[in-house]
Enzyme design. Structure first.
Site, PDB file in Angstrom:
ATOM      1  N   LEU A 115      26.267  28.199  53.268  1.00 15.25           N
ATOM      2  CA  LEU A 115      26.566  28.455  55.295  1.00 15.25           C
ATOM      3  C   LEU A 115      26.984  26.983  55.411  1.00 15.25           C
ATOM      4  O   LEU A 115      26.714  25.889  54.422  1.00 15.25           O
ATOM      5  CB  LEU A 115      25.598  28.360  55.705  1.00 15.25           C
ATOM      6  CG  LEU A 115      24.614  29.390  55.785  1.00 15.25           C
ATOM      7  CD1 LEU A 115      23.216  29.516  55.886  1.00 15.25           C
ATOM      8  CD2 LEU A 115      25.852  31.003  56.521  1.00 15.25           C
ATOM      9  N   ASP A 116      28.312  26.615  56.372  1.00 17.87           N
ATOM     10  CA  ASP A 116      29.073  25.296  56.663  1.00 17.87           C
ATOM     11  C   ASP A 116      28.070  24.402  57.558  1.00 17.87           C
ATOM     12  O   ASP A 116      26.800  24.288  57.757  1.00 17.87           O
ATOM     13  CB  ASP A 116      30.521  25.515  57.430  1.00 17.87           C
ATOM     14  CG  ASP A 116      29.936  26.336  58.499  1.00 17.87           C
ATOM     15  OD1 ASP A 116      28.918  25.978  59.693  1.00 17.87           O
ATOM     16  OD2 ASP A 116      31.226  26.758  59.307  1.00 17.87           O
ATOM     17  N   LEU A 117      28.690  22.845  57.337  1.00 17.52           N
ATOM     18  CA  LEU A 117      27.441  21.801  57.763  1.00 17.52           C
ATOM     19  C   LEU A 117      26.831  22.384  59.563  1.00 17.52           C
ATOM     20  O   LEU A 117      25.410  21.727  59.372  1.00 17.52           O
ATOM     21  CB  LEU A 117      28.304  20.830  58.250  1.00 17.52           C
ATOM     22  CG  LEU A 117      27.860  19.434  59.340  1.00 17.52           C
ATOM     23  CD1 LEU A 117      26.499  18.739  57.441  1.00 17.52           C
ATOM     24  CD2 LEU A 117      28.162  18.548  59.799  1.00 17.52           C
ATOM     25  N   SER A 119      26.150  25.440  60.816  1.00 14.48           N
ATOM     26  CA  SER A 119      25.456  26.465  60.887  1.00 14.48           C
ATOM     27  C   SER A 119      24.185  26.626  59.843  1.00 14.48           C
ATOM     28  O   SER A 119      23.816  26.022  59.360  1.00 14.48           O
ATOM     29  CB  SER A 119      26.423  27.987  60.201  1.00 14.48           C
ATOM     30  OG  SER A 119      27.918  27.275  60.034  1.00 14.48           O
ATOM     31  N   ARG A 203      34.123  31.789  62.934  1.00 12.10           N
ATOM     32  CA  ARG A 203      34.178  30.673  63.637  1.00 12.10           C
ATOM     33  C   ARG A 203      35.877  30.669  62.918  1.00 12.10           C
ATOM     34  O   ARG A 203      35.912  30.639  65.058  1.00 12.10           O
ATOM     35  CB  ARG A 203      33.180  28.855  63.196  1.00 12.10           C
ATOM     36  CG  ARG A 203      32.559  28.879  62.947  1.00 12.10           C
ATOM     37  CD  ARG A 203      32.271  27.244  62.311  1.00 12.10           C
ATOM     38  NE  ARG A 203      30.798  26.981  62.582  1.00 12.10           N
ATOM     39  CZ  ARG A 203      29.420  26.665  62.907  1.00 12.10           C
ATOM     40  NH1 ARG A 203      30.270  26.591  64.067  1.00 12.10           N
ATOM     41  NH2 ARG A 203      28.950  26.764  62.552  1.00 12.10           N
TER      42      ARG A 203
END
Length: 253
Positions: A115-117, A119, A203
């Site tokens: 999961l990105d920063l 999220s 996104r």
């Protein structure tokens, strides 16, 4: 004697040395390659200089002179990732990571996907690299569900088109189920489900539709649910449940 001489005989079950180190929980595959370059890893008393080596259970593998710990059984944890953490063991920018935030009594873990920063929500963690790769494979067919807050005007007809798949900047994305849950002014919540989970897929696809993602929460990964797990909390999946779900996945394939 060269490293090539460490290759096992035909018929023996063998694996790459980096994979063995990762499975033992001492480091990631990438770290293993670095450690080998730093001459920290030996096999049968001979220091390795290349990761292009396969080994078997009969080999004496050591890191910094110490034998590998006995591998644990594969285990899986649910983690409620907060926004603001990087899904990485180390970050070149010095940002806080998921693994820095975990309780110190846990074994060394790796994530199933990322999961990105910015999220948040359900992130699966495991002590076993082979299990992580198995759960990440599209062939497993597990649906990942998200709840997404966006800024912009949501057109339900355009969301429906995503179910046929879409190409954005040359990258093809598979079918995505997306529906408008509610809208208030210039903000809206979208329910979204997909099976591939490519890098920043949600996104990028929504931005392609002119929607700015302001919050992204993963609710589930296959049969594993975020549920009421508190933000920042981690909870191990019972051994029986894990075995049952992996069995169901095998029968669907």
């Amino acid at each position: 004697m060269s490293d090539e001489s460490l290759h096992p005989s035909a018929g023996e079950h063998s694996e790459r040395i980096a994979k063995v180190l990762a499975r033992a929980g001492v480091c990631s595959r990438r770290d293993a390659e670095r450690w080998i370059a730093e001459r920290r890893v030996s096999v049968d008393g001979r220091m390795l200089t290349t990761p292009a080596v396969t080994v078997t259970a009969a080999n004496d593998i050591r890191v910094d002179g110490k034998p590998l710990p006995a591998p644990e059984r594969p285990r899986l944890w649910r983690y409620h990732k907060p926004a603001g953490l990087v899904t990485s063991h180390r970050d070149e920018k010095g940002r806080p990571t998921v693994f820095d935030a975990l309780p110190k009594d846990l074994p060394r873990l790796i994530s199933v996907g990322r999961l990105d920063l910015n999220s948040e929500g359900l992130l699966l963690l495991t002590n076993d690299g082979a299990l992580a790769r198995r759960l990440e494979l599209p062939s497993t067919g597990w649906l990942r569900r998200y709840k997404v807050r966006v800024h912009g005007e949501v057109e339900p007809d355009r969301l429906a088109v995503l179910e046929k798949g879409i190409t954005v900047d040359g990258v093809s994305y598979g079918p995505i189920r997306a529906s408008l849950e509610r809208a208030q002014g210039s903000n809206a919540w979208i329910a979204l489900a997909l099976r591939e989970g490519k890098n920043r897929e949600v996104r990028r696809v929504l931005e392609h539709l002119g929607l700015q993602v302001t919050r992204l929460i993963r609710l589930s990964y296959g049969p594993f649910q975020l549920g009421n797990l508190a933000r920042g909390a981690v909870d191990e999946v019972p051994k029986k449940v894990l075995a049952e779900q992996l069995g169901h996945a095998d029968r669907r394939r």
